[in-house]
Design an enzyme around this catalytic site. Structure first.
Site, PDB file in Angstrom:
ATOM      1  N   HIS A  12       0.865  -1.175   0.000  1.00 39.64           N
ATOM      2  CA  HIS A  12       0.000   0.000   0.000  1.00 39.64           C
ATOM      3  C   HIS A  12       0.906   1.229   0.000  1.00 39.64           C
ATOM      4  O   HIS A  12       1.694   1.416   0.936  1.00 39.64           O
ATOM      5  CB  HIS A  12      -0.884   0.024   1.249  1.00 39.64           C
ATOM      6  CG  HIS A  12      -1.884  -1.083   1.312  1.00 39.64           C
ATOM      7  ND1 HIS A  12      -3.240  -0.879   1.179  1.00 39.64           N
ATOM      8  CD2 HIS A  12      -1.729  -2.421   1.500  1.00 39.64           C
ATOM      9  CE1 HIS A  12      -3.881  -2.037   1.290  1.00 39.64           C
ATOM     10  NE2 HIS A  12      -2.970  -2.983   1.488  1.00 39.64           N
ATOM     11  N   HIS A  56     -10.504  -5.709  -4.850  1.00 42.31           N
ATOM     12  CA  HIS A  56     -10.540  -5.648  -3.387  1.00 42.31           C
ATOM     13  C   HIS A  56     -11.976  -5.553  -2.908  1.00 42.31           C
ATOM     14  O   HIS A  56     -12.778  -4.801  -3.453  1.00 42.31           O
ATOM     15  CB  HIS A  56      -9.743  -4.441  -2.889  1.00 42.31           C
ATOM     16  CG  HIS A  56      -9.433  -4.490  -1.423  1.00 42.31           C
ATOM     17  ND1 HIS A  56     -10.394  -4.294  -0.457  1.00 42.31           N
ATOM     18  CD2 HIS A  56      -8.274  -4.719  -0.753  1.00 42.31           C
ATOM     19  CE1 HIS A  56      -9.845  -4.400   0.747  1.00 42.31           C
ATOM     20  NE2 HIS A  56      -8.560  -4.658   0.591  1.00 42.31           N
ATOM     21  N   HIS A  60      -3.085 -12.579   0.629  1.00 40.18           N
ATOM     22  CA  HIS A  60      -3.265 -13.119   1.986  1.00 40.18           C
ATOM     23  C   HIS A  60      -4.253 -14.284   1.987  1.00 40.18           C
ATOM     24  O   HIS A  60      -5.355 -14.217   2.534  1.00 40.18           O
ATOM     25  CB  HIS A  60      -3.655 -12.056   3.015  1.00 40.18           C
ATOM     26  CG  HIS A  60      -4.527 -10.947   2.521  1.00 40.18           C
ATOM     27  ND1 HIS A  60      -5.774 -11.162   2.016  1.00 40.18           N
ATOM     28  CD2 HIS A  60      -4.321  -9.609   2.451  1.00 40.18           C
ATOM     29  CE1 HIS A  60      -6.305 -10.006   1.665  1.00 40.18           C
ATOM     30  NE2 HIS A  60      -5.439  -9.054   1.920  1.00 40.18           N
ATOM     31  N   HIS A  70      -9.297  -1.060   7.858  1.00 42.07           N
ATOM     32  CA  HIS A  70     -10.512  -1.121   7.046  1.00 42.07           C
ATOM     33  C   HIS A  70     -11.589  -0.149   7.514  1.00 42.07           C
ATOM     34  O   HIS A  70     -12.771  -0.340   7.240  1.00 42.07           O
ATOM     35  CB  HIS A  70     -11.024  -2.560   6.969  1.00 42.07           C
ATOM     36  CG  HIS A  70     -10.114  -3.423   6.164  1.00 42.07           C
ATOM     37  ND1 HIS A  70     -10.116  -3.432   4.791  1.00 42.07           N
ATOM     38  CD2 HIS A  70      -9.111  -4.250   6.535  1.00 42.07           C
ATOM     39  CE1 HIS A  70      -9.186  -4.255   4.357  1.00 42.07           C
ATOM     40  NE2 HIS A  70      -8.549  -4.748   5.402  1.00 42.07           N
ATOM     41  N   ASP A  84       1.863  -6.271   2.814  1.00 42.51           N
ATOM     42  CA  ASP A  84       0.631  -5.531   3.132  1.00 42.51           C
ATOM     43  C   ASP A  84       1.002  -4.267   3.902  1.00 42.51           C
ATOM     44  O   ASP A  84       0.400  -3.926   4.919  1.00 42.51           O
ATOM     45  CB  ASP A  84      -0.345  -6.392   3.922  1.00 42.51           C
ATOM     46  CG  ASP A  84      -1.809  -6.018   3.672  1.00 42.51           C
ATOM     47  OD1 ASP A  84      -2.042  -4.992   3.014  1.00 42.51           O
ATOM     48  OD2 ASP A  84      -2.699  -6.748   4.129  1.00 42.51           O
TER      49      ASP A  84
END
Length: 577
Positions: A143, A226, A279, A327, A367
């Site tokens: 990211h 995603h 993942h 999230h 990640d």
């Protein structure tokens, strides 16, 4: 004839054929199977630099000019650890690429010198004697939240990142996506200054083919699907249809809540096509509780992210808070809390360890800042290998006993962050291994610090990052010795030694003329026929089953019990904090 003991030989020239090296403070040992730079076959002709040593004028250094083909740099006597083997050799670099792996020196007075390793006045020397050399790591799940991750990545031995983002925007914090041609152009321009190869993923969560083609022409090298953008079966099919036509890869984070369907529905939408499953265990997201079963399918290229690597007594506790932040969830909202708790299952995290050890999960990424740590990709990989050796013993084909070599296991694990992600994303014609013709993206490690802190990170033939002492000292080694940027990290040098990987359609559409970048744009290879069988040493296809009520995992019919590690190597022994 003068004879040297093995210990004396290793002190002078580094270990040789048959010698074993411990990796950091793990239980893992690697054994050198061949010595192309010296050893039993070439003893007495080793290329070593220094006062009173070999690589001097009219001795180990000959008269060959650069025009004659002399390499720009030679790394002497390094132990190469790669998916294809573990050998000792001199490595030649010219124009930022690996030109030879063999014996360096002066053929006028030395035997067995490789024709592309003739040391001349134009040749620089990096001493690899007693050190381990690996390909630069590829982080396949990044990211792009803040630019400071670049320093952390380099400091961990990473030379290529695959992912996306635009900075600390909510979309980027949750998803590895650089959406749209404008953002892609600006990010490619911004990232031009770092000594890092870049692979940006566009947004694949759409049924609009025009939108995806626009992103490919704008600089995307593939797509990310995603769940936070809606990974519906229709979006999966539409994205992979464009990928098939363009030859690029898609990475997927599936639907944790099973709102759009279950894992079987996602596999049906994928329809046997190549896809990179992020993942795969599921703590990072994906169909609860059985997304891990996709690791048994031949078209799925599974990867892990490093926060669950390896399973420890602390893994579960830290994951809940990480997930809430990443999230955009609130602990005070019951539905948000239930969403988070459904994703964190000790049984699947434990099974992930075994699936890595048998080569069923093929890759490991970070990640970065979105439940993972970019500087720990390499370290977490080798911690997993150590834990598995302690629990399972030697792999079949590796040495037995306390001092048996773990060559197969070491080659399997190094492949997870080098050649496997390179193959998965169509980069292996340029990077991913220590092989002739590829970019000289290389990492030198002192064995005691292997996987923890690189001795030097070489990017496109230039040292970009290294362990360096006080700059005001009289020599390079006084404390504090810290990982620091080197001349290869300067923006102009970075642009000359690094590449942006893009879709072929971007190059055909003239992207290089439309954006302000100095580095070369390189097209990714067609990956649409890449499956698990093309993942070197990581191609296992076990039968994986998850009980929906208890989350018990069976691998080829056998239950894998949870035994979280309470102690790890490569940890507090090396770090103050």
């Amino acid at each position: 004839m003068t004879a040297l003991s093995r210990s004396n030989y290793a002190a002078l020239f580094g270990p040789t054929t048959g010698d074993r090296i411990r990796l950091a403070d793990t239980d893992l040992l690697i054994e050198i199977t061949e010595d192309r730079s010296g050893g039993p076959e070439l003893a007495g002709d080793e290329a070593v630099f220094g006062g009173g040593k070999v690589l001097r004028e009219s001795m180990g250094q000959g008269r060959a000019t650069r025009a004659d083909g002399a390499p720009d740099t030679v790394i002497t006597g390094a132990v190469i650890l790669d998916h294809w083997g573990i050998i000792k050799a001199d490595i030649g670099i010219r124009d930022g690429r690996i030109v030879a792996i063999g014996k360096a020196g002066n053929p006028d007075i030395m035997s067995g010198v490789h024709p592309d390793l003739v040391v001349g006045p134009s040749t620089e020397i990096i001493a690899g004697n007693g050190r381990i050399l690996t390909a630069g790591a590829i982080d396949c799940h990044v990211h792009l939240i803040c630019p400071q991750i670049m320093d952390e990545a380099l400091g961990g031995g990473i030379t290529t990142i695959i992912g996306g983002g635009t900075g600390p925007a909510e979309g980027t914090k949750a998803t590895t996506v650089t959406p749209g041609a404008w953002h892609l152009a600006r990010m490619l321009e911004s990232l031009d200054s770092w000594p890092m190869n870049i692979v940006l993923l566009g947004k694949g969560n759409t049924v609009s083919a025009d939108s995806m083609w626009e992103q490919l022409r704008g600089g995307a090298a593939g797509f990310k699907l995603h769940e936070d953008w809606g990974t519906t079966p229709a979006a999966i099919d539409a994205c992979l249809t464009v990928c098939d036509a363009a030859g690029v890869q898609a990475a997927i984070h599936t639907d944790t809540l099973n709102e759009m369907g279950f894992v079987e529905d996602t596999l049906a939408a994928i329809g046997g096509r190549s896809i990179h499953a992020y993942h795969t265990e599921g703590a990072g997201g994906g169909h609860a509780p059985d997304i891990i079963t996709v690791a048994g399918h031949p078209n799925v290229l599974p990867s892990s992210t490093n926060p669950t690597r390896p399973h420890t007594v602390n893994t579960l506790d830290e994951h809940l808070d990480m997930l809430m932040v990443c999230h955009h969830l609130k602990p005070s909202v019951p539905e948000d809390l239930a969403f988070a708790e459904s994703r964190i299952r000790p049984s699947t995290i434990a099974a992930e360890d075994l699936l890595h050890d048998i080569g069923a999960i093929s890759m490991i990424g970070s990640d970065a800042q979105a439940m993972g740590r970019i500087g720990e990709v390499v370290m977490r990989t080798w911690q997993t290998a150590h834990v598995m050796k302690r629990r399972r013993g030697a792999l079949e084909g590796d040495g037995s006993g306390k001092n048996g070599a773990d060559n197969l296991r070491a080659r399997r694990y190094v492949a997870k962050y080098t050649i496997c992600p390179a193959v998965a994303h169509g980069l292996d014609h340029e990077i991913g291994s220590v092989e002739v013709g590829k970019l000289a993206d290389l990492v030198l490690w002192e064995p005691a610090f292997f996987g923890v802190r690189p001795h030097a990170v070489i990017k496109g033939g230039m040292i970009a990052w290294a362990a360096m002492g006080d700059a005001n000292a009289s020599i390079p080694t006084p404390q504090p010795v810290l990982p620091r940027p080197m001349f290869g990290a300067a923006p102009a040098a970075a642009a000359a030694t690094s590449v942006h990987f893009v879709a072929p359609q971007a190059i055909e559409d003239g992207l290089a003329e439309r954006i302000d970048v100095r580095r070369k744009l390189v097209a990714v290879k067609d990956v649409r026929k890449v499956g698990k069988a093309q993942m070197p040493l990581n191609d296992a296809l076990p039968r994986i089953e998850v009980e929906p009520d208890t989350f018990t995992v069976r691998i080829d019919g056998e239950v894998w019990d949870e035994q979280p590690a309470a102690e790890l190597p490569m940890a507090q022994r090396y770090f103050l904090f």
